[in-house]
Write a protein that holds these residues in place. Structure first.
Motif, PDB file in Angstrom:
ATOM      1  N   SER A 101       0.835  -1.197   0.000  1.00 33.75           N
ATOM      2  CA  SER A 101       0.000   0.000   0.000  1.00 33.75           C
ATOM      3  C   SER A 101       0.874   1.253   0.000  1.00 33.75           C
ATOM      4  O   SER A 101       2.092   1.188   0.171  1.00 33.75           O
ATOM      5  N   PHE A 102       0.243   2.404  -0.160  1.00 37.20           N
ATOM      6  CA  PHE A 102       0.969   3.675  -0.122  1.00 37.20           C
ATOM      7  C   PHE A 102       1.538   3.956   1.266  1.00 37.20           C
ATOM      8  O   PHE A 102       2.453   4.758   1.412  1.00 37.20           O
ATOM      9  N   SER A 103       0.987   3.312   2.282  1.00 32.62           N
ATOM     10  CA  SER A 103       1.512   3.466   3.637  1.00 32.62           C
ATOM     11  C   SER A 103       2.584   2.431   3.949  1.00 32.62           C
ATOM     12  O   SER A 103       2.917   2.216   5.119  1.00 32.62           O
ATOM     13  N   ALA A 104       3.118   1.818   2.912  1.00 28.23           N
ATOM     14  CA  ALA A 104       4.223   0.862   3.027  1.00 28.23           C
ATOM     15  C   ALA A 104       3.869  -0.399   3.810  1.00 28.23           C
ATOM     16  O   ALA A 104       4.731  -1.028   4.412  1.00 28.23           O
ATOM     17  N   GLN A 105       2.614  -0.742   3.804  1.00 27.33           N
ATOM     18  CA  GLN A 105       2.188  -1.988   4.438  1.00 27.33           C
ATOM     19  C   GLN A 105       1.881  -3.009   3.353  1.00 27.33           C
ATOM     20  O   GLN A 105       1.249  -2.695   2.344  1.00 27.33           O
ATOM     21  N   GLU A 106       2.354  -4.232   3.583  1.00 28.61           N
ATOM     22  CA  GLU A 106       2.120  -5.293   2.609  1.00 28.61           C
ATOM     23  C   GLU A 106       1.093  -6.265   3.151  1.00 28.61           C
ATOM     24  O   GLU A 106       1.134  -6.632   4.328  1.00 28.61           O
ATOM     25  N   GLY A 107       0.192  -6.670   2.292  1.00 32.32           N
ATOM     26  CA  GLY A 107      -0.828  -7.622   2.698  1.00 32.32           C
ATOM     27  C   GLY A 107      -1.187  -8.545   1.566  1.00 32.32           C
ATOM     28  O   GLY A 107      -0.855  -8.276   0.397  1.00 32.32           O
ATOM     29  N   THR A 108      -1.837  -9.632   1.898  1.00 29.90           N
ATOM     30  CA  THR A 108      -2.322 -10.591   0.911  1.00 29.90           C
ATOM     31  C   THR A 108      -3.834 -10.490   0.847  1.00 29.90           C
ATOM     32  O   THR A 108      -4.510 -10.527   1.887  1.00 29.90           O
ATOM     33  N   TYR A 109      -4.335 -10.380  -0.351  1.00 29.65           N
ATOM     34  CA  TYR A 109      -5.766 -10.155  -0.542  1.00 29.65           C
ATOM     35  C   TYR A 109      -6.343 -11.215  -1.480  1.00 29.65           C
ATOM     36  O   TYR A 109      -5.658 -11.713  -2.373  1.00 29.65           O
ATOM     37  N   TRP A 110      -7.622 -11.501  -1.262  1.00 28.72           N
ATOM     38  CA  TRP A 110      -8.350 -12.473  -2.066  1.00 28.72           C
ATOM     39  C   TRP A 110      -9.582 -11.817  -2.681  1.00 28.72           C
ATOM     40  O   TRP A 110     -10.231 -10.972  -2.055  1.00 28.72           O
ATOM     41  N   GLY A 111      -9.905 -12.231  -3.885  1.00 29.58           N
ATOM     42  CA  GLY A 111     -11.191 -11.885  -4.461  1.00 29.58           C
ATOM     43  C   GLY A 111     -12.244 -12.865  -3.978  1.00 29.58           C
ATOM     44  O   GLY A 111     -11.940 -13.835  -3.262  1.00 29.58           O
ATOM     45  N   ARG A 112     -13.486 -12.631  -4.376  1.00 25.46           N
ATOM     46  CA  ARG A 112     -14.589 -13.499  -3.948  1.00 25.46           C
ATOM     47  C   ARG A 112     -14.773 -14.706  -4.847  1.00 25.46           C
ATOM     48  O   ARG A 112     -15.542 -15.606  -4.518  1.00 25.46           O
ATOM     49  N   GLY A 113     -14.105 -14.707  -5.971  1.00 25.49           N
ATOM     50  CA  GLY A 113     -14.162 -15.869  -6.850  1.00 25.49           C
ATOM     51  C   GLY A 113     -15.145 -15.726  -7.991  1.00 25.49           C
ATOM     52  O   GLY A 113     -16.107 -14.952  -7.920  1.00 25.49           O
ATOM     53  N   THR A 114     -14.887 -16.496  -9.031  1.00 26.63           N
ATOM     54  CA  THR A 114     -15.789 -16.555 -10.181  1.00 26.63           C
ATOM     55  C   THR A 114     -15.924 -18.020 -10.583  1.00 26.63           C
ATOM     56  O   THR A 114     -14.932 -18.749 -10.631  1.00 26.63           O
ATOM     57  N   GLN A 115     -17.145 -18.428 -10.853  1.00 26.85           N
ATOM     58  CA  GLN A 115     -17.412 -19.834 -11.155  1.00 26.85           C
ATOM     59  C   GLN A 115     -17.091 -20.147 -12.612  1.00 26.85           C
ATOM     60  O   GLN A 115     -17.515 -19.426 -13.526  1.00 26.85           O
TER      61      GLN A 115
END
Length: 120
Positions: A101-115
């Protein structure tokens, strides 16, 4: 707040093609890596393909040669081109991204998925 939204899933006959998209939005400085996972009913979620910020790619053996992962850094998007689809490819497909992020924090993110459903 970072969001990942997948699109492009649907019903296709065996041998057909689909192109999945993953759009990232929010406070994003950079996307480190982007992966596609899938989860079939009654099975564990599995890694299908991954792409680094530098463009290095990796595929599960089950999809190598049929699927192609790509990304558009300028548009904060990722794609999964799926050709020669098989009924065994039927699953919910999820986008996963490691984002700084712009605040220099790293994270792992997931979408909700597609069938994705492949009929025989």
């Amino acid at each position: 707040q970072v969001q990942l939204v997948e699109s492009g899933g649907g019903l296709v006959q065996a041998g057909g093609s689909l192109r999945l998209s993953c759009a990232a939005s929010g406070s994003i400085f950079s996307i480190r890596a982007m992966d596609w996972y899938r989860q079939a009913p009654g099975k564990q979620r599995e890694l299908v393909a991954s792409i680094t910020s530098g463009g290095s790619v990796n595929y599960a053996d089950s999809v190598r040669g049929r699927f192609t992962i790509s990304r558009d850094n300028a548009n904060k998007s990722g794609y999964l081109q799926m050709n020669s689809l098989k009924p065994a490819d039927t699953a919910v497909y999820y986008c996963n991204a490691r984002i700084m992020s712009f605040s220099a924090q790293e994270g792992t993110y997931w979408g909700r998925g597609t069938q994705v459903t492949v009929s025989s």
